[in-house]
Design an enzyme around this catalytic site. Structure first.
Site, PDB file in Angstrom:
ATOM      1  N   GLU A   1       0.764  -1.095  -0.081  1.00  0.00           N
ATOM      2  CA  GLU A   1      -0.094  -0.145  -0.015  1.00  0.00           C
ATOM      3  C   GLU A   1       0.781   1.246  -0.060  1.00  0.00           C
ATOM      4  O   GLU A   1       1.712   1.321   0.566  1.00  0.00           O
ATOM      5  CB  GLU A   1      -0.796  -0.041   1.330  1.00  0.00           C
ATOM      6  CG  GLU A   1      -1.832   1.084   1.203  1.00  0.00           C
ATOM      7  CD  GLU A   1      -2.668   1.160   2.556  1.00  0.00           C
ATOM      8  OE1 GLU A   1      -3.795   1.817   2.608  1.00  0.00           O
ATOM      9  OE2 GLU A   1      -2.303   0.564   3.622  1.00  0.00           O
TER      10      GLU A   1
ATOM     11  N   LYS B   1      -9.970   2.671  -2.173  1.00  0.00           N
ATOM     12  CA  LYS B   1     -10.178   2.252  -0.868  1.00  0.00           C
ATOM     13  C   LYS B   1     -11.697   2.430  -0.145  1.00  0.00           C
ATOM     14  O   LYS B   1     -11.827   3.757  -0.184  1.00  0.00           O
ATOM     15  CB  LYS B   1      -9.221   2.657  -0.088  1.00  0.00           C
ATOM     16  CG  LYS B   1      -9.001   2.065   1.477  1.00  0.00           C
ATOM     17  CD  LYS B   1      -7.570   2.190   2.060  1.00  0.00           C
ATOM     18  CE  LYS B   1      -7.667   1.561   3.600  1.00  0.00           C
ATOM     19  NZ  LYS B   1      -6.260   2.089   4.130  1.00  0.00           N
TER      20      LYS B   1
ATOM     21  N   CYS C   1      -5.729  -2.640   2.382  1.00  0.00           N
ATOM     22  CA  CYS C   1      -5.515  -2.469   3.655  1.00  0.00           C
ATOM     23  C   CYS C   1      -6.570  -2.597   4.795  1.00  0.00           C
ATOM     24  O   CYS C   1      -7.222  -3.886   5.022  1.00  0.00           O
ATOM     25  CB  CYS C   1      -4.709  -1.329   4.095  1.00  0.00           C
ATOM     26  SG  CYS C   1      -4.025  -1.648   5.584  1.00  0.00           S
TER      27      CYS C   1
END
Length: 291
Positions: A40, A113, A150
């Site tokens: 990431e 995300k 993540c």
């Protein structure tokens, strides 16, 4: 499919980080990798330890410099690469975005995300607008990639929706680590929970999971915390949750892991969780809480 995992420790020198990634991508391709996954926000230090408006200058457009550079590299090597970038969508509007570069150098697709954390040393809500592209796999020459990022790792709904949309595997670029004042027992619990959660996604959905974390220590520029020691432990799990490979916590790694893409369907025949889902009783899942 042969998957290359690149676990890297970053420095304040962005160009040095990118050159390190380029060399590792070439190494992975030389070893036969067809799909290469980076960690990431791989170009820089993990900047979310502080809230600083000047840091927004790190953001870039998509397409932009990184997709141009890594796209050219993907075309040169004939590989698919999963990038993780700080996206500047418009003035004052930014995302934490994964981008998949096809082996011909074009952008196969992107994922913004969806789950954004806000914790000490992880002030991501200051920088990132929640994603608006949904949980849609990215179609590539290697299959449909269920790319998440993540904090999405902790949410079974995200993995399930990717699987329901036809993802052939789940991929998580990651930046997560320990704060030094935590006791070793607490560090072990955190790491264990992280691995267990993702292995659970593999089992529940009958899919391989590829999780690539960064490693190394990065100080907190504000001095309010003792910084983050990223715990590495990048891994690949099979569709029954079995660990096919796992990195150490304290060093860089370039590792090729070969997976059997046909195994997912066989596992789903043994464990037909999709067949037995009681979707007629799942309406309440869209509520925040059932009071």
């Amino acid at each position: 499919m042969k998957i290359g995992l690149i676990q890297q420790a970053n420095t304040p020198d962005i160009r040095k980080n990118i050159e390190g990634l380029r060399n590792k991508v070439k190494d992975a391709a030389k070893q036969g990798a067809q799909l290469i996954v980076l960690e990431e926000l791989h170009n820089s230090l993990y900047f979310c330890q502080v809230e600083d408006t000047n840091i927004f200058d790190l953001a870039e457009t998509i397409p932009g410099p990184s997709t141009d550079e890594f796209g050219a590299l993907a075309k040169e090597l004939g590989v698919v690469i999963v990038l993780s970038l700080f996206e500047r969508r418009a003035p004052g509007l930014y995302h934490n975005t994964a981008v998949v570069m096809e082996k011909d150098g074009t952008i196969a697709g992107k994922y913004r995300k969806m789950h954004i954390p806000d914790d000490p040393a992880y002030y991501e809500k200051f920088y990132f607008t929640p994603g608006d592209l949904g949980f849609k796999p990215i179609e590539t020459s290697l299959g449909k990639l269920g790319v998440l990022v993540c904090w999405d790792q902790w949410y079974p709904e995200a993995a399930r929706l990717m699987a329901m949309a036809g993802a052939d595997l789940l991929i998580y670029p990651t930046a997560i680590g320990w704060e030094s004042t935590d006791l070793q027992e607490e560090k072990d619990r955190q790491l264990g929970a992280w691995v267990i959660s993702q292995r659970g996604h593999a089992v529940a959905n009958g899919l391989h999971v590829v999780s690539v974390n960064r490693t190394g220590y990065e100080p907190d520029p504000s001095g309010q915390t003792n910084g983050i020691t990223f715990w590495g432990n990048s891994f690949v799990a099979g569709p029954q949750g079995e660990i096919l490979w796992q990195a150490p916590n304290d060093k860089e790694e370039v590792r090729i892991v070969e997976i059997d893409m046909k195994r997912s369907e066989q596992v789903r025949r043994w464990w037909p969780f999709f067949r037995d889902r009681r979707i007629d009783y799942f309406a309440d899942i869209t509520k925040r809480f059932i009071d």
